[in-house]
Design a protein around this motif. Structure first.
Motif, short mmCIF file in Angstrom:
data_model
loop_
_atom_site.label_atom_id
_atom_site.label_comp_id
_atom_site.label_asym_id
_atom_site.label_seq_id
_atom_site.Cartn_x
_atom_site.Cartn_y
_atom_site.Cartn_z
N ALA A 153 -67.02 11.00 1.91
CA ALA A 153 -66.16 9.51 1.36
C ALA A 153 -66.82 8.71 0.84
O ALA A 153 -65.98 7.94 -0.19
N PHE A 154 -67.24 8.00 1.78
CA PHE A 154 -68.63 7.26 0.43
C PHE A 154 -68.53 7.31 -1.38
O PHE A 154 -68.35 7.19 -1.75
N GLN A 155 -69.02 8.37 -1.47
CA GLN A 155 -69.69 9.10 -2.92
C GLN A 155 -67.93 8.84 -3.41
O GLN A 155 -67.79 8.89 -4.40
N TRP A 156 -66.98 9.47 -2.33
CA TRP A 156 -65.43 10.10 -3.19
C TRP A 156 -64.56 8.21 -3.35
O TRP A 156 -64.56 7.99 -4.90
N PHE A 157 -64.92 7.79 -2.89
CA PHE A 157 -64.02 6.13 -2.86
C PHE A 157 -65.47 5.43 -3.81
O PHE A 157 -65.17 4.74 -4.82
N GLY A 158 -66.43 5.38 -4.09
CA GLY A 158 -66.93 5.04 -5.20
C GLY A 158 -67.10 5.58 -6.59
O GLY A 158 -66.79 5.19 -7.35
N LEU A 159 -66.93 6.82 -6.85
CA LEU A 159 -66.26 7.22 -7.79
C LEU A 159 -65.10 6.56 -8.12
O LEU A 159 -64.75 6.31 -9.66
N SER A 160 -64.48 6.37 -6.86
CA SER A 160 -63.14 5.57 -7.58
C SER A 160 -63.45 4.90 -7.64
O SER A 160 -62.43 3.84 -8.54
N ALA A 161 -64.05 3.56 -7.33
CA ALA A 161 -63.87 2.42 -7.46
C ALA A 161 -65.26 2.27 -9.58
O ALA A 161 -64.47 1.49 -9.93
N LEU A 162 -65.64 3.53 -9.47
CA LEU A 162 -66.16 3.70 -10.96
C LEU A 162 -65.35 3.90 -12.26
O LEU A 162 -64.70 3.60 -13.02
N VAL A 163 -64.34 4.37 -11.86
CA VAL A 163 -63.14 4.53 -12.34
C VAL A 163 -62.40 3.95 -12.78
O VAL A 163 -61.78 3.11 -14.04
N VAL A 164 -61.83 3.17 -11.83
CA VAL A 164 -61.56 1.65 -12.00
C VAL A 164 -62.36 0.22 -12.73
O VAL A 164 -61.47 -0.28 -13.55
N LEU A 165 -63.06 0.21 -12.70
CA LEU A 165 -64.79 -0.13 -13.39
C LEU A 165 -64.18 -0.43 -14.79
O LEU A 165 -63.90 -0.89 -15.80
N LEU A 166 -64.66 1.13 -15.22
CA LEU A 166 -65.00 1.84 -16.88
C LEU A 166 -63.15 1.87 -17.18
O LEU A 166 -63.10 1.47 -18.59
#
Length: 292
Positions: free
Chosen positions: A260-273
């Motif tokens: 779950a941490f990895q998926w939410f981290g990827l979500s945050a990365l998408v938003v930042l990019l």
């Protein structure tokens, strides 16, 4: 002079690219957030299952009559039981490569003939440490003779590990002798008495140290009327040369939180990019262009 057609279409291409990237980012964000929430729900399910296991462990022990009446042992998994019977010590098996507190050793398994019945269950009696000088040397354990009371917990059959080779099967003569001796001894015993030790000859041709143990194959090997849908884990303090601090079932709750941490981290990365390349970077380029 006529205007360059490419100059006229450039804003449209830029707007189209902007909305395409926005759509892809939104879809990716929705997918990663959904996967993260799914992992959290799986972790919650595993935590509920762990709470159910803990609740079953705290229930009063089933007596022997209630245990024998169990049709589906899975409905009472991890429930304590209190049984009376006889240890069939000659059929004791040592499961190799089992750890306790990070130390390698053996799980000691012995069939247990239930008093007044023709039913036998396999009990995981405890753990002993491996002899690091001689791997085949087994530490001494005590097996009480005669009728005994055992407090245990209903558990699945022993877990299987990766096996590179298979143990040599038992000699047919030994299995036949065990099959014929056990019913005879049970029939000759008075009502309420457990089968005698003479009814459990040692399995010739099979190693006492094994990597894995299948209950159905073990029943065929020994000729014992062994219950194959369930085993028991003996509980209580260390005794008879055995430790009994059994590890908790590995439900993998931490794994789901990690995913779950990895998926939410990827979500945050998408938003930042997206914010950087779609909003901040174009704004900076436009400001530099106006200054130039």
């Amino acid at each position: 002079m006529s205007a360059d057609p490419s100059e006229a279409t450039r804003p449209h291409r830029r707007a189209g690219r902007f909305w395409l990237v926005t759509a892809v980012a939104l879809l990716t964000l929705a997918a990663t957030v959904s996967l993260g929430r799914w992992q959290l729900s799986r972790a919650a399910q595993k935590e509920a299952l762990q709470a159910e296991i803990d609740a079953r462990k705290s229930l009063p022990p089933l007596d022997q009559e209630a245990f024998l009446a169990l049709g589906d042992a899975a409905t009472a998994m991890h429930r304590p039981v209190r049984l009376h019977g006889l240890w069939l010590a000659p059929h004791t098996v040592y499961l190799d490569n089992r750890q306790m507190h990070g130390v390698p050793g053996f799980y000691v398994l012995t069939p247990f003939a239930l008093e007044g019945t023709e039913q036998t269950v396999l009990i995981q009696r405890g753990w002993i440490q491996r002899n690091f000088t001689d791997r085949t040397k087994l530490e001494a354990i005590e097996t009480p003779s005669g009728l005994v009371e055992v407090t245990a917990r209903i558990a699945p059959p022993p877990a299987h590990l990766l096996e590179l080779g298979k143990a040599e099967p038992a000699a047919p003569a030994a299995s036949a002798a065990a099959a014929s001796a056990t019913p005879a001894a049970t029939a000759a015993a008075p009502t309420g008495a457990a089968p005698t030790a003479a009814a459990t000859p040692d399995a010739v041709g099979s190693s006492r140290i094994r990597q894995n143990l299948g209950l159905e194959a073990f029943r065929a090997e020994t000729g014992l009327p062994l219950r194959i849908d369930v085993s028991l884990q003996q509980t209580g303090p260390a005794s008879e040369g055995l430790q009994r601090e059994w590890p908790a079932p590995a439900l993998g709750v931490e794994k789901h939180y990690g995913y779950a941490f990895q998926w939410f981290g990827l979500s945050a990365l998408v938003v930042l990019l997206y914010v950087w390349f779609q909003l901040i970077a174009p704004f900076r380029r436009a400001r530099l262009a106006r200054r130039g």
